[in-house]
Design a protein around this motif. Structure first.
Motif, short mmCIF file in Angstrom:
data_model
loop_
_atom_site.label_atom_id
_atom_site.label_comp_id
_atom_site.label_asym_id
_atom_site.label_seq_id
_atom_site.Cartn_x
_atom_site.Cartn_y
_atom_site.Cartn_z
N GLN A 269 0.80 -1.22 0.00
CA GLN A 269 0.00 0.00 0.00
C GLN A 269 0.84 1.28 0.00
O GLN A 269 0.50 2.23 -0.67
N TRP A 270 1.93 1.31 0.78
CA TRP A 270 2.65 2.57 0.91
C TRP A 270 4.12 2.56 0.53
O TRP A 270 4.76 3.60 0.50
N SER A 271 4.70 1.41 0.21
CA SER A 271 6.12 1.37 -0.15
C SER A 271 6.37 2.01 -1.51
O SER A 271 5.64 1.75 -2.47
N TRP A 272 7.41 2.82 -1.58
CA TRP A 272 7.80 3.49 -2.82
C TRP A 272 9.03 2.86 -3.43
O TRP A 272 9.57 3.34 -4.42
N GLY A 273 9.50 1.79 -2.83
CA GLY A 273 10.68 1.10 -3.32
C GLY A 273 10.98 -0.09 -2.45
O GLY A 273 10.27 -0.38 -1.49
N GLU B 103 16.81 12.50 -16.43
CA GLU B 103 16.70 12.76 -15.00
C GLU B 103 15.28 12.52 -14.54
O GLU B 103 14.31 12.78 -15.26
N GLY B 104 15.15 12.00 -13.32
CA GLY B 104 13.84 11.75 -12.74
C GLY B 104 13.82 12.14 -11.28
O GLY B 104 14.83 12.04 -10.58
N LEU B 105 12.69 12.59 -10.81
CA LEU B 105 12.52 12.98 -9.42
C LEU B 105 12.41 11.74 -8.55
O LEU B 105 11.51 10.94 -8.73
N VAL B 106 13.36 11.57 -7.63
CA VAL B 106 13.31 10.40 -6.74
C VAL B 106 12.88 10.78 -5.34
O VAL B 106 12.48 9.92 -4.56
N CYS B 107 12.94 12.06 -4.99
CA CYS B 107 12.51 12.46 -3.65
C CYS B 107 12.17 13.93 -3.62
O CYS B 107 12.92 14.76 -4.11
N LYS B 108 11.02 14.23 -3.06
CA LYS B 108 10.61 15.60 -2.82
C LYS B 108 10.37 15.69 -1.32
O LYS B 108 9.33 15.27 -0.82
N GLU C 222 10.59 5.66 4.34
CA GLU C 222 11.28 4.56 3.68
C GLU C 222 12.13 5.09 2.52
O GLU C 222 13.28 4.67 2.34
N ARG C 223 11.59 6.02 1.74
CA ARG C 223 12.33 6.59 0.60
C ARG C 223 13.61 7.27 1.08
O ARG C 223 14.67 7.12 0.47
N LEU C 224 13.52 8.03 2.16
CA LEU C 224 14.71 8.71 2.68
C LEU C 224 15.77 7.69 3.12
O LEU C 224 16.97 7.90 2.89
N ARG C 225 15.35 6.59 3.71
CA ARG C 225 16.29 5.54 4.11
C ARG C 225 16.93 4.91 2.87
O ARG C 225 18.14 4.68 2.82
N HIS C 226 16.14 4.67 1.83
CA HIS C 226 16.68 4.09 0.59
C HIS C 226 17.70 5.04 -0.05
O HIS C 226 18.75 4.60 -0.52
#
Length: 105
Positions: A22-26, A46-51, A63-67
């Motif tokens: 449901q909420w994982s982005w990676g 280029e692609g946006l991986v984190c905002k 989770e994204r920040l940890r990745h």
């Protein structure tokens, strides 16, 4: 349409199951970190991986920040590009399809 769900693609093709469908982005495994990004947020190579927003407490954001930190520390990083479908008013984007391949970061 893809032959399998995005969560099945991560688990079966990448051997990196999403922590939460449901909420994982990676996800990650011993070979690397695999991030989902939206096609609309890709510009050329280029692609946006984190905002990042300090007040964003969503589990996917944490989770994204940890990745990203793991990639910055030397773990290989890849992206899977998603195409957005409909977005209910005030809701979140829905995945219409995704590219069944990975791109190195």
């Amino acid at each position: 349409m893809n032959s399998k769900s995005i969560s099945a693609f991560f688990a079966e093709n990448l051997n990196a199951p999403l922590a939460n469908v449901q909420w994982s982005w990676g996800a990650e495994n011993e070979k690397g970190v695999y991030l989902r990004i939206w096609a609309i947020e890709v510009d050329g190579n280029e692609g946006l991986v984190c905002k990042y927003s300090a007040g964003d407490s969503r589990l996917g954001q944490k989770e994204r920040l940890r990745h990203i930190k793991e990639i910055e520390q030397g773990k290989l990083g890849y992206v899977v590009v998603l195409t957005e479908g409909s977005q209910p008013e005030g809701g979140t984007w829905r995945i219409e399809k995704y590219e069944e391949c990975i791109y190195p970061i």
